[in-house]
Motif scaffolding. Structure first.
Motif, PDB file in Angstrom:
ATOM      1  N   LYS A 106       6.397  29.102 -41.858  1.00 54.59           N
ATOM      2  CA  LYS A 106       6.258  29.485 -40.267  1.00 54.59           C
ATOM      3  C   LYS A 106       6.820  30.626 -40.033  1.00 54.59           C
ATOM      4  CE  LYS A 106       4.668  24.423 -39.950  1.00 54.59           C
ATOM      5  NZ  LYS A 106       5.130  23.755 -39.212  1.00 54.59           N
ATOM      6  N   ARG A 107       8.289  30.580 -40.157  1.00 54.41           N
ATOM      7  CA  ARG A 107       8.741  31.622 -39.084  1.00 54.41           C
ATOM      8  C   ARG A 107       8.965  33.162 -39.780  1.00 54.41           C
ATOM      9  NH1 ARG A 107      13.539  29.491 -40.678  1.00 54.41           N
ATOM     10  NH2 ARG A 107      15.093  30.769 -42.000  1.00 54.41           N
ATOM     11  N   VAL A 108       8.421  33.013 -41.411  1.00 56.36           N
ATOM     12  CA  VAL A 108       8.359  34.356 -42.276  1.00 56.36           C
ATOM     13  C   VAL A 108       6.499  34.867 -40.881  1.00 56.36           C
ATOM     14  CG1 VAL A 108       7.202  36.026 -44.269  1.00 56.36           C
ATOM     15  CG2 VAL A 108       9.103  34.622 -44.163  1.00 56.36           C
ATOM     16  N   LEU A 109       5.751  34.077 -40.659  1.00 51.91           N
ATOM     17  CA  LEU A 109       4.404  34.814 -40.753  1.00 51.91           C
ATOM     18  C   LEU A 109       4.322  34.849 -38.989  1.00 51.91           C
ATOM     19  CD1 LEU A 109       1.557  32.124 -42.568  1.00 51.91           C
ATOM     20  CD2 LEU A 109       2.130  34.544 -43.213  1.00 51.91           C
ATOM     21  N   ALA A 110       5.984  33.970 -38.679  1.00 52.66           N
ATOM     22  CA  ALA A 110       5.979  34.186 -37.068  1.00 52.66           C
ATOM     23  C   ALA A 110       5.911  35.832 -36.592  1.00 52.66           C
ATOM     24  CB  ALA A 110       6.658  33.455 -36.177  1.00 52.66           C
ATOM     25  N   ASP A 111       6.563  36.476 -38.028  1.00 50.88           N
ATOM     26  CA  ASP A 111       7.097  37.856 -37.923  1.00 50.88           C
ATOM     27  C   ASP A 111       6.378  38.978 -38.058  1.00 50.88           C
ATOM     28  OD1 ASP A 111       9.466  37.285 -36.215  1.00 50.88           O
ATOM     29  OD2 ASP A 111      10.909  36.742 -37.897  1.00 50.88           O
ATOM     30  N   HIS A 112       5.506  38.373 -39.236  1.00 54.08           N
ATOM     31  CA  HIS A 112       4.327  39.496 -39.743  1.00 54.08           C
ATOM     32  C   HIS A 112       3.178  39.031 -39.907  1.00 54.08           C
ATOM     33  CE1 HIS A 112       8.457  41.725 -41.451  1.00 54.08           C
ATOM     34  NE2 HIS A 112       9.101  41.042 -41.702  1.00 54.08           N
ATOM     35  N   PRO A 113       2.862  38.760 -38.928  1.00 59.54           N
ATOM     36  CA  PRO A 113       1.276  37.724 -38.674  1.00 59.54           C
ATOM     37  C   PRO A 113      -0.061  38.340 -39.492  1.00 59.54           C
ATOM     38  CG  PRO A 113       1.763  38.908 -36.972  1.00 59.54           C
ATOM     39  CD  PRO A 113       3.149  39.716 -37.966  1.00 59.54           C
ATOM     40  N   ASP A 114       0.204  39.621 -40.583  1.00 59.78           N
ATOM     41  CA  ASP A 114      -0.776  40.036 -40.844  1.00 59.78           C
ATOM     42  C   ASP A 114      -0.420  39.499 -42.527  1.00 59.78           C
ATOM     43  OD1 ASP A 114      -2.346  41.000 -38.942  1.00 59.78           O
ATOM     44  OD2 ASP A 114      -0.787  43.076 -39.286  1.00 59.78           O
ATOM     45  N   LEU A 115       1.023  39.040 -42.883  1.00 64.11           N
ATOM     46  CA  LEU A 115       0.769  38.106 -44.221  1.00 64.11           C
ATOM     47  C   LEU A 115       0.488  37.563 -44.714  1.00 64.11           C
ATOM     48  CD1 LEU A 115       2.582  39.512 -46.934  1.00 64.11           C
ATOM     49  CD2 LEU A 115       4.520  37.904 -45.529  1.00 64.11           C
ATOM     50  N   HIS A 116      -0.489  37.417 -45.774  1.00 63.49           N
ATOM     51  CA  HIS A 116      -0.543  35.968 -46.435  1.00 63.49           C
ATOM     52  C   HIS A 116       0.143  35.542 -46.908  1.00 63.49           C
ATOM     53  CE1 HIS A 116      -4.633  36.772 -44.726  1.00 63.49           C
ATOM     54  NE2 HIS A 116      -4.778  37.807 -45.455  1.00 63.49           N
ATOM     55  N   LEU A 117       0.348  34.580 -46.870  1.00 64.66           N
ATOM     56  CA  LEU A 117       1.388  33.747 -48.418  1.00 64.66           C
ATOM     57  C   LEU A 117       1.434  32.178 -48.021  1.00 64.66           C
ATOM     58  CD1 LEU A 117       5.029  34.238 -48.937  1.00 64.66           C
ATOM     59  CD2 LEU A 117       5.681  33.631 -46.539  1.00 64.66           C
ATOM     60  N   SER A 118       2.124  32.118 -49.075  1.00 59.49           N
ATOM     61  CA  SER A 118       1.888  30.344 -48.829  1.00 59.49           C
ATOM     62  C   SER A 118       3.576  29.886 -49.967  1.00 59.49           C
ATOM     63  CB  SER A 118       0.762  30.071 -50.601  1.00 59.49           C
ATOM     64  OG  SER A 118       1.748  30.651 -52.045  1.00 59.49           O
ATOM     65  N   THR A 119       4.096  28.664 -49.676  1.00 59.59           N
ATOM     66  CA  THR A 119       5.174  28.124 -49.915  1.00 59.59           C
ATOM     67  C   THR A 119       5.491  27.870 -51.193  1.00 59.59           C
ATOM     68  OG1 THR A 119       4.189  25.971 -49.930  1.00 59.59           O
ATOM     69  CG2 THR A 119       5.329  26.231 -48.229  1.00 59.59           C
ATOM     70  N   GLY A 120       4.170  27.809 -52.530  1.00 61.80           N
ATOM     71  CA  GLY A 120       4.402  27.941 -53.869  1.00 61.80           C
ATOM     72  C   GLY A 120       4.260  29.461 -54.280  1.00 61.80           C
ATOM     73  N   LEU A 121       4.249  30.318 -53.728  1.00 62.10           N
ATOM     74  CA  LEU A 121       4.451  31.535 -53.362  1.00 62.10           C
ATOM     75  C   LEU A 121       6.004  31.832 -53.598  1.00 62.10           C
ATOM     76  CD1 LEU A 121       3.587  34.979 -54.724  1.00 62.10           C
ATOM     77  CD2 LEU A 121       2.580  34.924 -52.262  1.00 62.10           C
ATOM     78  N   ILE A 122       6.492  31.554 -52.063  1.00 62.09           N
ATOM     79  CA  ILE A 122       7.779  31.556 -52.053  1.00 62.09           C
ATOM     80  C   ILE A 122       8.295  31.197 -53.558  1.00 62.09           C
ATOM     81  CG2 ILE A 122       9.308  31.276 -50.057  1.00 62.09           C
ATOM     82  CD1 ILE A 122       7.924  31.161 -48.225  1.00 62.09           C
ATOM     83  N   ALA A 123       8.585  29.411 -52.982  1.00 60.96           N
ATOM     84  CA  ALA A 123       9.223  28.913 -53.955  1.00 60.96           C
ATOM     85  C   ALA A 123       8.789  29.472 -56.057  1.00 60.96           C
ATOM     86  CB  ALA A 123       8.199  27.687 -54.801  1.00 60.96           C
ATOM     87  N   ARG A 124       7.824  30.048 -56.797  1.00 67.54           N
ATOM     88  CA  ARG A 124       7.939  31.197 -57.712  1.00 67.54           C
ATOM     89  C   ARG A 124       8.132  32.465 -57.843  1.00 67.54           C
ATOM     90  NH1 ARG A 124       4.802  29.089 -62.191  1.00 67.54           N
ATOM     91  NH2 ARG A 124       4.411  30.568 -63.818  1.00 67.54           N
ATOM     92  N   SER A 125       8.035  33.163 -56.778  1.00 66.48           N
ATOM     93  CA  SER A 125       8.961  34.099 -56.512  1.00 66.48           C
ATOM     94  C   SER A 125      10.264  34.025 -56.809  1.00 66.48           C
ATOM     95  CB  SER A 125       8.467  34.994 -55.434  1.00 66.48           C
ATOM     96  OG  SER A 125       7.439  35.533 -55.136  1.00 66.48           O
ATOM     97  N   ASN A 126      11.346  33.085 -56.320  1.00 67.88           N
ATOM     98  CA  ASN A 126      12.423  32.788 -56.346  1.00 67.88           C
ATOM     99  C   ASN A 126      12.919  31.871 -57.533  1.00 67.88           C
ATOM    100  OD1 ASN A 126      13.828  34.111 -53.497  1.00 67.88           O
ATOM    101  ND2 ASN A 126      11.530  33.062 -53.386  1.00 67.88           N
ATOM    102  N   GLY A 127      11.993  31.672 -58.434  1.00 65.35           N
ATOM    103  CA  GLY A 127      12.275  31.076 -59.829  1.00 65.35           C
ATOM    104  C   GLY A 127      12.348  29.689 -59.603  1.00 65.35           C
TER     105      GLY A 127
END
Length: 377
Positions: A207-228
């Protein structure tokens, strides 16, 4: 080969036109080249050589032999043959370059041009695949990922029918490379850094990232997997997470029954899928990822929903709806799992794209809502 638009000319049409016989002969020659190219692209070198000797002109057949000798480790023979090819006026210059590149097993960047022949494309694919394996063995994971992803795309774009075996083998190479590249926080990929605050969760960070980057498509699973990480891993205050910022998209090739998942222009995941049966074909077009439902019920219009776990519910463990861009509601199509893994690779669904359960569970995590989905023939 895949069916192309237009019907073959009738015999009376061939005989009535002074140009028809030459056209038919050219078409037959092109078909023979595609057959050789498919064998070569898929690593069936002995078959490629047999077909080349009987179906191609001598110069092209000799180029195929030199190419396979080089990749097969017969360097002395390949060098001698390549030297003769380099001096030949019968071999196109681009093919000469591909044969020369095979001696170093290095990728040769062919242009995305209409005049690239099937045989040249097949050679380019083999060089990319060989270079990807070398890069993977050397620990150059980003390079390996890009190279093998390009091979997967070329196979789906090729003039020949795609090989499930080859696509599976290349996908395995992709998975091995991406595990140490896109799905590794130490990988070389475009991102922004976010510091974990006290009491943070992945939901709060998203939510914090999307507030600063509203055009970004992002899921919590993508964050998790990208960080191992796993979704429920403990977050430490002060921990730095990398957030991928390139657009996520999916390409579904209905004819190949294959799907590619992209971050930016890079293929990051590759899936074998099932598609709609005859009479309930998978719709084509551009969509976006819509509602995501774990353990989904299944329903038909005008009927009561069949709950998850009921033997009559075919949807497997996850559902990801497709939405037409600009519309509020999802279509009735989407990605879903299956309790019949043997149906993957077939046209047997009611129009949706069917996946093995553990693969749709992965897609469910890493495909953000709003991400583009291109479905093509």
């Amino acid at each position: 080969m895949r069916a192309r638009e237009g019907a073959a000319p009738r015999l009376d049409q061939v005989e009535s036109s002074p140009f028809s016989r030459a056209s038919v002969e050219a078409a037959e020659a092109a078909s023979r080249e595609v057959e050789v190219a498919a064998a070569l692209a898929h690593g069936a070198d002995q078959r490629a050589l047999q077909l080349a000797s009987s179906q191609l002109d001598a110069a092209s057949a000799n180029a195929v032999r030199a190419f396979t000798e080089a990749l097969g480790g017969e360097r002395a023979a390949a060098e001698q043959r390549a030297l003769a090819i380099a001096e030949s006026g019968a071999v196109p210059s681009r093919m000469k370059q591909l044969v020369a590149a095979s001696l170093g097993a290095v990728a040769f960047p062919l242009p995305d041009a209409a005049d690239v022949s099937p045989l040249e494309r097949a050679m380019d694919m083999r060089l990319h695949a060989a270079a990807a394996e070398h890069a993977l063995d050397a620990g150059r994971y980003g390079e390996a990922s890009v190279l093998i992803g390009r091979v997967l795309q070329m196979e789906l774009d090729a003039e020949w029918d795609p090989s499930v075996q080859s696509l599976t083998e290349w996908s395995n190479t992709l998975h091995a490379a991406e595990r140490r590249h896109r799905w590794d926080p130490q990988g070389d990929w475009e991102s922004i850094d976010v510091q974990v605050r006290q009491g943070d969760s992945l939901v709060a960070i998203r939510k914090r990232v999307l507030a600063d980057h509203p055009d970004l498509h992002l899921s919590t699973g993508l964050i998790a997997r990208s960080n191992g990480m796993e979704f429920d891993d403990y977050l430490r205050e002060g921990q730095t997470l990398r957030i991928p910022v390139e657009p996520v998209s999916v390409l579904v090739d209905v004819g190949a029954r294959w799907m590619l998942y992209f971050i930016g222009n890079e293929v990051v995941e590759s899936f074998h899928v099932g598609v709609g049966r005859e009479g309930a074909e998978t719709i084509l077009g551009t969509f976006e990822a819509g509602q995501k439902i774990p353990e989904p019920p299944w329903w038909r219009r005008g009927q009561e929903p069949v709950p998850y776990g009921d033997p009559k519910n075919p949807l497997g463990t996850r559902w990801i709806g497709w939405r037409v861009p600009g519309e509020a509601d999802d279509t009735s199509y989407g990605f879903h799992g299956t309790w019949e893994p043997q149906s993957i690779g077939t046209a047997s669904s009611e129009g949706c794209v069917r996946m093995v359960n553990d693969r749709v569970e992965l897609l469910f995590e890493i495909l953000p809502m709003g991400a583009e989905i291109l479905v093509r023939p």
